[in-house]
Every structure is written in C-alpha cells, then in structure tokens.
Design an enzyme around this catalytic site. Sequence first.
Site, PDB file in Angstrom:
ATOM      1  CG  ASP A   1      -2.023  -1.009   1.159  1.00  0.00           C
ATOM      2  OD1 ASP A   1      -2.377  -1.415   0.031  1.00  0.00           O
ATOM      3  OD2 ASP A   1      -2.528  -1.414   2.216  1.00  0.00           O
TER       4      ASP A   1
ATOM      5  CG  ASP B   1      -6.810  -1.570  -1.369  1.00  0.00           C
ATOM      6  OD1 ASP B   1      -7.061  -2.785  -1.512  1.00  0.00           O
ATOM      7  OD2 ASP B   1      -5.919  -1.136  -0.632  1.00  0.00           O
TER       8      ASP B   1
END
Length: 198
Positions: free
Chosen positions: A157, A171
């Site tokens: 991330d 995401d």
Amino acid sequence: MAEAERIIGTPDTPDADREEQERTGTGATAAEAGRPRGKRRIAVLFAVAAFAYALDLISKMIVVAELEHQEPVEIVGDWLRFEAIRNAGAAFGFGEAFTVIFTVIAASVIVVIIRLARKLYSLPWAIALGLLLGGALGNLTDRIFRSPGVFEGAVVDFIAPKHFAVFNLADSAIVCGGILIVLLSFRGLDPDGTVHKD
C-alpha cells in the site's frame, strides 16, 4: 403459386419467416445478434480488468523500488502523500490476522466474476466487474508472491491521505467497482442487460 405466396408474404415462406424474426427479434437472427454483443461485453470486462491489474502491478513495482524504506513523499502538502507499507490485512489495513481468509475470498470473487461473465450483456456491469476483477487480481498477486509466504503475502500500500488508511490502486478499483454495482442495482439494471422494477 410460389410466386403469389412470395408477393403476398404468407407466413409459410422462408422470406416471411425471416422478416418476422427481424421484426420481433426472435429466432436465430436475435440469437446471432446477441452473441456478438455478449462477446463485446466480455471483452470490455477483461480489458478493464487487465488495465486495472497492470496499473496496480506497475505502481507497486515502482513503489517497492523507489519508496520502500524511504521517507514519505508529499504530493499535496500533508493532505496526501506516498508512503510504502506492507499490509497483511484486507483493504485499508483491516483484519491483519486473517490474511489466508482474505486470500481465499479474493480467489472466490475472481471465480464468481469469471462465471458471471458468460451471462453478461450490460456494458456498465462489464466495467464494474472488470474493476473488481482487476483489483482482486492485483491484491491476490501480492498475497501469493510476496513475503512472508504463499497465500500469506503482505499487500503493498502507498496512497496515504491525511486521517485515512493507506491503500493502493487495487483497493481503489475494488471500491469504484463496488460503488458502480450498487448504483446499477438501485437503477434495476441486471448483468444480463434487463431492467427490473421492484
């Protein structure tokens, strides 16, 4: 007699049958028209999925090579920055103790989408499912190939808004696809292209 039937257009003649099928949208003419439309929607689904997957994969490769173990990079002051972290949980860092479960869920979602594609005749649904598929594949790739091990890998991330969880492009694709599916459901549009009224 055959000439007279052709001119009058009685239902017994092949020409009349063909004209009736074209007018009503039934028979082989409609089926042949439906198949290419369905194939085009499936092509859109996989094209969107491939684009989302490639974008996510490339962005993570750059982040790992350039940002990991480095100071965060400010994009919009302290409101948005890029910061490389490894997330063993679900989207936005939730449930880090259930990595294997999230891996199985992602794989199941991919299988369901591929099976649903056979009945897909709606362009908006093709886009929505393509986003879901691309996002799920992106994070599943991390789960399988990144450390600490197969099906337990931590997702990369890097998008870090202020006062919000860190996430990635996979995401984002999953969330956008989910929102689009909710909107299509509220409008009554089904994946097969039909519209129902509750």
